[in-house]
Design a protein around this motif. Sequence first.
Motif, PDB file in Angstrom:
ATOM      1  N   THR A   1      -9.087 -33.297  62.431  1.00 19.68           N
ATOM      2  CA  THR A   1      -9.289 -31.872  62.118  1.00 19.68           C
ATOM      3  C   THR A   1      -9.835 -31.705  60.696  1.00 19.68           C
ATOM      4  O   THR A   1     -10.687 -30.853  60.465  1.00 19.68           O
TER       5      THR A   1
ATOM      6  N   PHE B   1     -13.240 -29.701  59.882  1.00 18.95           N
ATOM      7  CA  PHE B   1     -13.275 -28.584  58.919  1.00 18.95           C
ATOM      8  C   PHE B   1     -14.276 -28.869  57.798  1.00 18.95           C
ATOM      9  O   PHE B   1     -15.079 -28.004  57.444  1.00 18.95           O
TER      10      PHE B   1
ATOM     11  N   TYR C   1      -8.473 -22.104  52.083  1.00 20.30           N
ATOM     12  CA  TYR C   1      -7.188 -22.778  52.366  1.00 20.30           C
ATOM     13  C   TYR C   1      -7.277 -24.244  51.985  1.00 20.30           C
ATOM     14  O   TYR C   1      -6.366 -24.809  51.389  1.00 20.30           O
ATOM     15  N   MET C   2      -8.395 -24.864  52.372  1.00 25.37           N
ATOM     16  CA  MET C   2      -8.556 -26.297  52.110  1.00 25.37           C
ATOM     17  C   MET C   2      -8.595 -26.574  50.616  1.00 25.37           C
ATOM     18  O   MET C   2      -7.993 -27.532  50.146  1.00 25.37           O
TER      19      MET C   2
ATOM     20  N   LEU D   1      -2.537 -25.167  54.651  1.00 22.03           N
ATOM     21  CA  LEU D   1      -2.997 -25.323  56.032  1.00 22.03           C
ATOM     22  C   LEU D   1      -3.892 -24.145  56.407  1.00 22.03           C
ATOM     23  O   LEU D   1      -3.625 -23.008  56.032  1.00 22.03           O
ATOM     24  N   VAL D   2      -4.933 -24.434  57.160  1.00 20.70           N
ATOM     25  CA  VAL D   2      -5.779 -23.389  57.728  1.00 20.70           C
ATOM     26  C   VAL D   2      -4.922 -22.691  58.793  1.00 20.70           C
ATOM     27  O   VAL D   2      -4.136 -23.346  59.478  1.00 20.70           O
TER      28      VAL D   2
ATOM     29  N   THR E   1      -7.171 -23.080  63.803  1.00 21.02           N
ATOM     30  CA  THR E   1      -7.078 -24.527  64.026  1.00 21.02           C
ATOM     31  C   THR E   1      -6.829 -24.852  65.498  1.00 21.02           C
ATOM     32  O   THR E   1      -7.469 -25.741  66.071  1.00 21.02           O
TER      33      THR E   1
ATOM     34  N   GLY F   1      -4.468 -35.884  61.856  1.00 25.49           N
ATOM     35  CA  GLY F   1      -4.304 -34.645  61.083  1.00 25.49           C
ATOM     36  C   GLY F   1      -3.933 -33.443  61.937  1.00 25.49           C
ATOM     37  O   GLY F   1      -3.945 -32.310  61.452  1.00 25.49           O
TER      38      GLY F   1
ATOM     39  N   ARG G   1       0.041 -30.370  62.671  1.00 22.80           N
ATOM     40  CA  ARG G   1       0.500 -30.387  61.280  1.00 22.80           C
ATOM     41  C   ARG G   1       1.736 -29.504  61.098  1.00 22.80           C
ATOM     42  O   ARG G   1       2.250 -29.405  60.007  1.00 22.80           O
TER      43      ARG G   1
ATOM     44  N   ARG H   1     -13.236 -35.546  46.789  1.00 19.08           N
ATOM     45  CA  ARG H   1     -12.921 -34.308  47.509  1.00 19.08           C
ATOM     46  C   ARG H   1     -12.288 -33.297  46.564  1.00 19.08           C
ATOM     47  O   ARG H   1     -11.486 -33.653  45.707  1.00 19.08           O
TER      48      ARG H   1
ATOM     49  N   ASP I   1      -9.997 -31.333  47.055  1.00 18.02           N
ATOM     50  CA  ASP I   1      -8.529 -31.249  47.172  1.00 18.02           C
ATOM     51  C   ASP I   1      -7.843 -32.561  46.775  1.00 18.02           C
ATOM     52  O   ASP I   1      -6.672 -32.751  47.030  1.00 18.02           O
TER      53      ASP I   1
HETATM   54  P1  AMP Z   1      -7.053 -33.882  55.912  1.00 14.02           P
HETATM   55  O1  AMP Z   1      -8.397 -34.490  55.773  1.00 14.02           O
HETATM   56  O2  AMP Z   1      -6.380 -34.220  57.215  1.00 14.02           O
HETATM   57  O3  AMP Z   1      -6.156 -34.159  54.715  1.00 14.02           O
HETATM   58  O4  AMP Z   1      -7.255 -32.285  55.953  1.00 14.02           O
HETATM   59  C1  AMP Z   1      -7.853 -31.592  54.874  1.00 14.02           C
HETATM   60  C2  AMP Z   1      -7.482 -30.111  54.919  1.00 14.02           C
HETATM   61  O5  AMP Z   1      -7.955 -29.531  56.151  1.00 14.02           O
HETATM   62  C3  AMP Z   1      -5.982 -29.824  54.917  1.00 14.02           C
HETATM   63  O6  AMP Z   1      -5.434 -29.847  53.610  1.00 14.02           O
HETATM   64  C4  AMP Z   1      -5.969 -28.439  55.544  1.00 14.02           C
HETATM   65  O7  AMP Z   1      -6.395 -27.448  54.640  1.00 14.02           O
HETATM   66  C5  AMP Z   1      -7.036 -28.562  56.629  1.00 14.02           C
HETATM   67  N1  AMP Z   1      -6.429 -29.061  57.897  1.00 14.02           N
HETATM   68  C6  AMP Z   1      -6.640 -30.264  58.502  1.00 14.02           C
HETATM   69  N2  AMP Z   1      -5.920 -30.371  59.635  1.00 14.02           N
HETATM   70  C7  AMP Z   1      -5.231 -29.208  59.755  1.00 14.02           C
HETATM   71  C8  AMP Z   1      -4.294 -28.707  60.704  1.00 14.02           C
HETATM   72  N3  AMP Z   1      -3.905 -29.427  61.775  1.00 14.02           N
HETATM   73  N4  AMP Z   1      -3.783 -27.460  60.506  1.00 14.02           N
HETATM   74  C9  AMP Z   1      -4.171 -26.700  59.449  1.00 14.02           C
HETATM   75  N5  AMP Z   1      -5.017 -27.122  58.502  1.00 14.02           N
HETATM   76  C10 AMP Z   1      -5.561 -28.362  58.644  1.00 14.02           C
END
Ligand code: AMP
Length: 217
Positions: free
Chosen positions: A31, A35, A52-53, A58-59, A64, A85, A88, A160, A162
């Motif tokens: 996910t 995104f 959000y990201m 979390l989105v 999502t 991912g 969550r 990134r 974040d």
């Molecule tokens: P990740 O690469 O898995 O660390 O995801 C990066 C960002 O995408 C997260 O910090 C969230 O903002 C968003 N994200 C990814 N997966 C989810 C999910 N299952 N639910 C909500 N937000 C998500």
Amino acid sequence: MRVVLVGPPGAGKGTQAQFIASHLSIPKISTGDIFRHNVSTGTELGKQARAYMERGDLVPDEVTIAMVEARLAEDDAQAGFLLDGYPRNLPQAETLRKLLAEWDTRLDIVLELVVDDDEVVRRLSGRRTCRRCGRIWHVLFEPPAREGRCDDCGGELFQRDDDSELTIRHRLEVYAKQTQPLIAFYADEGILLGIDATGPVEEITARAMAALRRFLL
Ligand code: AMP
């Protein structure tokens, strides 16, 4: 085979997901990657998710869940998938269970990558991603031969948004509060398997594959 990978940010989910999915010949559905792709191509979904990201939050679930349900309905996911991912939080886990039940199926296994917070901060603050091929490098643990360039394709490496220390700490809090409850949820179902996610990448993959094989026998 239907697999979920769970673990804090920086546990190595993306890296392991790639190896495990290719070993099992199933699609990897990440996910975070979906995104990020939408943010960089400026789609409506990307616009909804971006803020959000960037904050490490979390989105919202409605965005999502709809995205994941559409992805899981595609042809290549019918014989199995590896989710990286997702879910969550508990509402996402419950809607996933319901969706799979409607399709007369269920998750086979939830693999938890276990790693402590300090290690996560060390890993993520040095992480760099290739803009062209998506390969992940690390300034200390796996540096490319030429600083800022991907050895595989020559693409530019970036950090990134974040992955700053403050946002990493916030993402860890979000994980503890919202995602950690999934561990008990899936342990109750009898499908949770935890593995130590520290050490060389190949060793972690070997541990993951051994755990999956043991579980399936
Ligand atoms: P990740 O690469 O898995 O660390 O995801 C990066 C960002 O995408 C997260 O910090 C969230 O903002 C968003 N994200 C990814 N997966 C989810 C999910 N299952 N639910 C909500 N937000 C998500």
